[in-house]
Scaffold this motif. Structure first.
Motif, PDB file in Angstrom:
ATOM      1  N   GLN A  92      -0.389   4.369  -1.128  1.00  0.00           N
ATOM      2  CA  GLN A  92       0.370   3.147  -0.837  1.00  0.00           C
ATOM      3  C   GLN A  92      -0.515   1.932  -0.549  1.00  0.00           C
ATOM      4  O   GLN A  92      -0.026   0.806  -0.525  1.00  0.00           O
ATOM      5  CB  GLN A  92       1.274   3.366   0.384  1.00  0.00           C
ATOM      6  CG  GLN A  92       2.163   4.588   0.298  1.00  0.00           C
ATOM      7  CD  GLN A  92       3.156   4.509  -0.840  1.00  0.00           C
ATOM      8  OE1 GLN A  92       3.772   3.479  -1.056  1.00  0.00           O
ATOM      9  NE2 GLN A  92       3.308   5.591  -1.583  1.00  0.00           N
ATOM     10  N   PHE A 130       5.775   0.262   8.838  1.00  0.00           N
ATOM     11  CA  PHE A 130       5.778   1.715   8.684  1.00  0.00           C
ATOM     12  C   PHE A 130       5.483   2.411  10.016  1.00  0.00           C
ATOM     13  O   PHE A 130       6.163   3.361  10.394  1.00  0.00           O
ATOM     14  CB  PHE A 130       4.761   2.133   7.622  1.00  0.00           C
ATOM     15  CG  PHE A 130       4.675   3.619   7.406  1.00  0.00           C
ATOM     16  CD1 PHE A 130       5.706   4.310   6.785  1.00  0.00           C
ATOM     17  CD2 PHE A 130       3.560   4.325   7.829  1.00  0.00           C
ATOM     18  CE1 PHE A 130       5.636   5.678   6.587  1.00  0.00           C
ATOM     19  CE2 PHE A 130       3.477   5.694   7.639  1.00  0.00           C
ATOM     20  CZ  PHE A 130       4.514   6.373   7.009  1.00  0.00           C
ATOM     21  N   ASP A 139      -0.926  -5.033   2.853  1.00  0.00           N
ATOM     22  CA  ASP A 139      -1.035  -3.650   3.335  1.00  0.00           C
ATOM     23  C   ASP A 139      -0.776  -3.570   4.835  1.00  0.00           C
ATOM     24  O   ASP A 139      -0.037  -2.707   5.311  1.00  0.00           O
ATOM     25  CB  ASP A 139      -2.431  -3.074   3.052  1.00  0.00           C
ATOM     26  CG  ASP A 139      -2.644  -2.683   1.601  1.00  0.00           C
ATOM     27  OD1 ASP A 139      -1.653  -2.606   0.848  1.00  0.00           O
ATOM     28  OD2 ASP A 139      -3.811  -2.453   1.225  1.00  0.00           O
ATOM     29  N   GLN A 187       0.806  -5.743   6.775  1.00  0.00           N
ATOM     30  CA  GLN A 187       2.191  -6.091   7.106  1.00  0.00           C
ATOM     31  C   GLN A 187       3.103  -4.882   6.864  1.00  0.00           C
ATOM     32  O   GLN A 187       3.958  -4.569   7.693  1.00  0.00           O
ATOM     33  CB  GLN A 187       2.658  -7.293   6.285  1.00  0.00           C
ATOM     34  CG  GLN A 187       2.032  -8.593   6.728  1.00  0.00           C
ATOM     35  CD  GLN A 187       2.312  -9.745   5.783  1.00  0.00           C
ATOM     36  OE1 GLN A 187       2.477  -9.561   4.576  1.00  0.00           O
ATOM     37  NE2 GLN A 187       2.343 -10.950   6.330  1.00  0.00           N
ATOM     38  N   ASN A 188       2.898  -4.207   5.742  1.00  0.00           N
ATOM     39  CA  ASN A 188       3.692  -3.013   5.431  1.00  0.00           C
ATOM     40  C   ASN A 188       3.374  -1.871   6.398  1.00  0.00           C
ATOM     41  O   ASN A 188       4.272  -1.152   6.834  1.00  0.00           O
ATOM     42  CB  ASN A 188       3.450  -2.560   3.985  1.00  0.00           C
ATOM     43  CG  ASN A 188       3.991  -3.550   2.984  1.00  0.00           C
ATOM     44  OD1 ASN A 188       4.927  -4.291   3.265  1.00  0.00           O
ATOM     45  ND2 ASN A 188       3.389  -3.585   1.811  1.00  0.00           N
TER      46      ASN A 188
END
Length: 187
Positions: free
Chosen positions: A73, A41, A34, A36-37
């Protein structure tokens, strides 16, 4: 990867608490993915970062925007953590918390974070060769490259790790040559 030292000092206890919680609950991999994303983002949406950092915008509006953009997400525990940051008026430190958290995870997993500045983007093969060489030099199990393209370097690349800077840039070589010529011509 470069973060304000004061923000980092404030963010570290939050990152540590989340790290300890994620290990205890056996959800470290989900939270790490999460974050890292989320790091990617946030880099692509500076408007969101500015919105969350704006002190004029209330807690409820910040919670609403995070719920609309990120809730579906993220792991529920990661999202709850973001809500804690909002309620404690620390959401402006999210980038610093992410960096601190990932550093803890990478340190535990023997993953070395290395910043690379290059004049031109690397090809996949160049990246893989560089990672292989850096693994040998650092004795790390994994290498995470943070690549920045900076055309002012003219050519070559610059490697930054915790304690070392290795400069293979054309810009640096030209500066060294200029210094040498200045010294020779002053005779």
């Amino acid at each position: 990867m470069s973060v304000n030292p004061l923000a980092s000092k404030i963010a570290t206890p939050y990152a540590r608490a989340l790290y300890d919680f994620s290990v205890e609950q056996n959800i470290m991999h989900q939270v790490t993915a999460d974050f890292q994303n989320l790091e990617v983002f946030l880099a692509k949406t500076p408007e969101l970062t500015e919105y969350l950092s704006n002190p004029v915008i209330g807690v409820k509006q910040k919670e609403d925007i995070l719920a609309k953009t990120l809730k579906s997400q993220l792991n529920s525990e990661t999202f709850k953590f973001l809500m804690v940051l909002v309620s404690r008026d620390r959401i402006n430190l999210l980038s610093s918390v992410i960096v601190s958290y990932l550093e803890l995870v990478y340190k535990t997993a023997s993953v070395k974070m290395i910043e690379v500045s290059t004049a031109f983007p690397f090809t996949t093969l160049q990246k893989l060769n560089l990672i292989k060489k850096l693994k040998e030099l650092t004795n790390a199990r994994e290498i995470r490259l943070v690549v920045t393209v900076d055309s002012s370097l003219i050519g070559g690349f610059l490697i930054k790790t915790n304690s070392k800077v290795i400069d293979f840039t054309i810009k640096n070589q030209l500066e060294n040559l200029a210094k040498h010529l200045d010294g020779v011509l002053e005779i």
